[in-house]
Design an enzyme around this catalytic site. Structure first.
Site, PDB file in Angstrom:
ATOM      1  N   SER A  10       0.640  -1.170  -0.056  1.00  0.00           N
ATOM      2  CA  SER A  10       0.017  -0.021  -0.125  1.00  0.00           C
ATOM      3  C   SER A  10       0.948   1.242   0.005  1.00  0.00           C
ATOM      4  O   SER A  10       0.303   2.348  -0.314  1.00  0.00           O
ATOM      5  CB  SER A  10      -0.935   0.069   1.322  1.00  0.00           C
ATOM      6  OG  SER A  10      -2.016  -0.873   1.153  1.00  0.00           O
ATOM      7  N   VAL A  22       1.172  -3.743   4.185  1.00  0.00           N
ATOM      8  CA  VAL A  22       0.996  -4.896   4.650  1.00  0.00           C
ATOM      9  C   VAL A  22       2.332  -6.068   4.574  1.00  0.00           C
ATOM     10  O   VAL A  22       2.501  -6.903   5.084  1.00  0.00           O
ATOM     11  CB  VAL A  22      -0.100  -5.684   4.341  1.00  0.00           C
ATOM     12  CG1 VAL A  22      -1.345  -5.130   4.894  1.00  0.00           C
ATOM     13  CG2 VAL A  22      -0.411  -6.046   2.902  1.00  0.00           C
ATOM     14  N   TYR A  70      -4.480   3.408   8.082  1.00  0.00           N
ATOM     15  CA  TYR A  70      -5.706   2.401   8.385  1.00  0.00           C
ATOM     16  C   TYR A  70      -6.532   3.209   9.962  1.00  0.00           C
ATOM     17  O   TYR A  70      -6.402   4.143  10.078  1.00  0.00           O
ATOM     18  CB  TYR A  70      -5.648   1.172   8.138  1.00  0.00           C
ATOM     19  CG  TYR A  70      -5.093   0.804   7.061  1.00  0.00           C
ATOM     20  CD1 TYR A  70      -5.530   1.047   5.810  1.00  0.00           C
ATOM     21  CD2 TYR A  70      -3.974   0.039   7.024  1.00  0.00           C
ATOM     22  CE1 TYR A  70      -4.937   0.829   4.484  1.00  0.00           C
ATOM     23  CE2 TYR A  70      -3.233  -0.395   5.678  1.00  0.00           C
ATOM     24  CZ  TYR A  70      -3.762   0.104   4.647  1.00  0.00           C
ATOM     25  OH  TYR A  70      -2.877  -0.214   3.454  1.00  0.00           O
ATOM     26  N   TYR A 130      -4.512  -2.589 -10.009  1.00  0.00           N
ATOM     27  CA  TYR A 130      -4.048  -2.350  -8.945  1.00  0.00           C
ATOM     28  C   TYR A 130      -3.246  -3.672  -8.156  1.00  0.00           C
ATOM     29  O   TYR A 130      -2.368  -3.382  -7.408  1.00  0.00           O
ATOM     30  CB  TYR A 130      -5.445  -2.523  -7.862  1.00  0.00           C
ATOM     31  CG  TYR A 130      -5.353  -2.675  -6.582  1.00  0.00           C
ATOM     32  CD1 TYR A 130      -5.138  -1.430  -6.156  1.00  0.00           C
ATOM     33  CD2 TYR A 130      -5.650  -3.704  -5.644  1.00  0.00           C
ATOM     34  CE1 TYR A 130      -5.033  -1.102  -4.657  1.00  0.00           C
ATOM     35  CE2 TYR A 130      -5.636  -3.488  -4.353  1.00  0.00           C
ATOM     36  CZ  TYR A 130      -5.228  -2.336  -3.668  1.00  0.00           C
ATOM     37  OH  TYR A 130      -4.963  -2.213  -2.414  1.00  0.00           O
ATOM     38  N   LYS A 170       0.245   3.374  -2.819  1.00  0.00           N
ATOM     39  CA  LYS A 170      -0.780   4.239  -2.839  1.00  0.00           C
ATOM     40  C   LYS A 170      -0.220   5.705  -3.007  1.00  0.00           C
ATOM     41  O   LYS A 170      -1.151   6.706  -3.319  1.00  0.00           O
ATOM     42  CB  LYS A 170      -1.902   3.805  -1.983  1.00  0.00           C
ATOM     43  CG  LYS A 170      -2.388   2.562  -2.231  1.00  0.00           C
ATOM     44  CD  LYS A 170      -3.290   2.064  -0.788  1.00  0.00           C
ATOM     45  CE  LYS A 170      -3.826   0.582  -1.246  1.00  0.00           C
ATOM     46  NZ  LYS A 170      -4.346  -0.082  -0.261  1.00  0.00           N
TER      47      LYS A 170
HETATM   48  N1  GLU Z   1      -2.573  -5.831  -1.463  1.00  0.00           N
HETATM   49  C1  GLU Z   1      -3.092  -5.505  -0.073  1.00  0.00           C
HETATM   50  C2  GLU Z   1      -4.437  -5.413  -0.435  1.00  0.00           C
HETATM   51  O1  GLU Z   1      -5.047  -4.733  -1.461  1.00  0.00           O
HETATM   52  C3  GLU Z   1      -2.601  -4.007   0.299  1.00  0.00           C
HETATM   53  C4  GLU Z   1      -3.027  -3.791   1.418  1.00  0.00           C
HETATM   54  C5  GLU Z   1      -1.944  -3.109   2.318  1.00  0.00           C
HETATM   55  O2  GLU Z   1      -0.823  -2.909   1.960  1.00  0.00           O
HETATM   56  O3  GLU Z   1      -2.354  -2.587   3.451  1.00  0.00           O
HETATM   57  O4  GLU Z   1      -5.046  -6.275   0.255  1.00  0.00           O
END
Ligand code: GLU
Length: 306
Positions: free
Chosen positions: A63, A260, A242, A190, A66
């Protein structure tokens, strides 16, 4: 500031905690990461690099991508983007679907999965399915000064196979007319975006424009407008972790974005960009030791913005 000494002290502080937490296991390709791995890199505006641990080992940035996707979308789409994605902390887990129904399919912010899918949707509209990710990679090559940054096909395939929650989010938003392109096309981009691998050395360098008012210190050119940088940093501070974004701001006091894969990018405006990696996660899916390391770094180095 004696960065070398500072980083060594931070490492000594957190070493006893290595192995605490739980490596992401929502896809098999991440479940095999070593929970004891650790790397911490700092890139400063004067061009120096400091590091401790496995700073030349690539990991899945997940993420954290992003942040860079948002930078691209803001440059390509401008304020129009905010009609389809909000700017409020969600207080929910990264892959939550509950708020979407109540809020007309408009995700709370660009850093939860639903919001990131809208950002990727905007990139697909502007650049096309293939170029959305290849242009993101090209941006990361430029910002990091490294051509080794790439997608990991095994992680991307694993995301695709186990991506039903993200698939649900995309179709749900499409049903509200918020997602514009075909869900499978957006999801493919994505998943590849999430699979990007970088070292902490490369990531710290790539984030430096956010500490430098949008100017890439490596090449001297402006890559983001002043207002875009302010906004990306504000979103990282309020939404970058988050449902533990408030806790991160409270403990570290810097804009930060986690993934993650166990990475976190943190920005010290006017001074430095910091990347940390340690794969074992806390309950909200943020690196447990990575967060601790940034907390110690911020305390010991007097970096807390507040
Ligand atoms: N590939 C993960 C998902 O979309 C990314 C989530 C993250 O890194 O927090 O579930």
């Amino acid at each position: 500031m004696n960065w070398e000494q500072l980083l060594q002290r931070v490492y000594d502080d957190v070493a006893p905690s290595l192995g605490e937490g739980k490596v992401a296991d929502y896809i098999p390709a991440l479940a095999c990461a070593d929970p004891h791995a650790f790397a911490l890199s700092v890139a400063t505006l004067d061009g120096a690099h400091y590091g401790v641990g496995l700073t030349r080992t690539s990991f899945s940035i997940q993420s954290i991508s992003k942040v860079f996707a948002l930078k691209m979308a803001l440059s390509l789409e401008g304020v129009e983007l905010w009609q389809r994605v909000g700017r409020e902390p969600s207080g929910t887990p990264f892959n939550s679907i509950v708020q979407l129904e109540r809020e007309g399919g408009v995700p709370r912010n660009p850093f939860i999965n639903a919001g990131a899918l809208i950002v990727t949707d905007a990139l697909v509209t502007r650049c096309g399915q293939v170029d959305a990710v290849s242009r993101l990679i090209a941006l990361l090559h430029q910002l990091s000064g490294s051509s080794r940054v790439a997608c990991d096909p095994e992680v991307a395939a694993s995301e695709r196979t186990w991506g039903d929650r993200n698939r649900s989010l995309a179709y749900f938003m499409r049903s509200f007319g918020v997602l514009k392109n075909a869900p499978e096309i957006v999801l493919d981009a994505y998943f590849r975006q999430c699979s990007i691998t970088m070292t902490t050395h490369e990531l710290a360098q790539a984030g430096l424009f956010l500490a430098n008012d949008g100017v890439d210190p490596l090449h001297g050119g402006r890559v983001a407008a002043h207002s875009e940088v302010n906004r990306i940093n504000a979103l990282m501070l309020t939404c970058g972790h988050y449902d533990m974004s408030g806790d991160f701001a409270w403990r570290v006091g810097l804009p930060g974005k986690s993934g993650v894969g166990g990475g976190i990018l943190a920005i010290v405006p006017g001074l430095a960009s910091v990347a940390v990696w340690s794969p074992a996660l806390n309950a909200a899916g943020n690196s447990l030791v990575g967060t601790l390391a940034l907390e110690r770094l911020s305390e010991r180095g007097g970096l807390n913005l507040f």
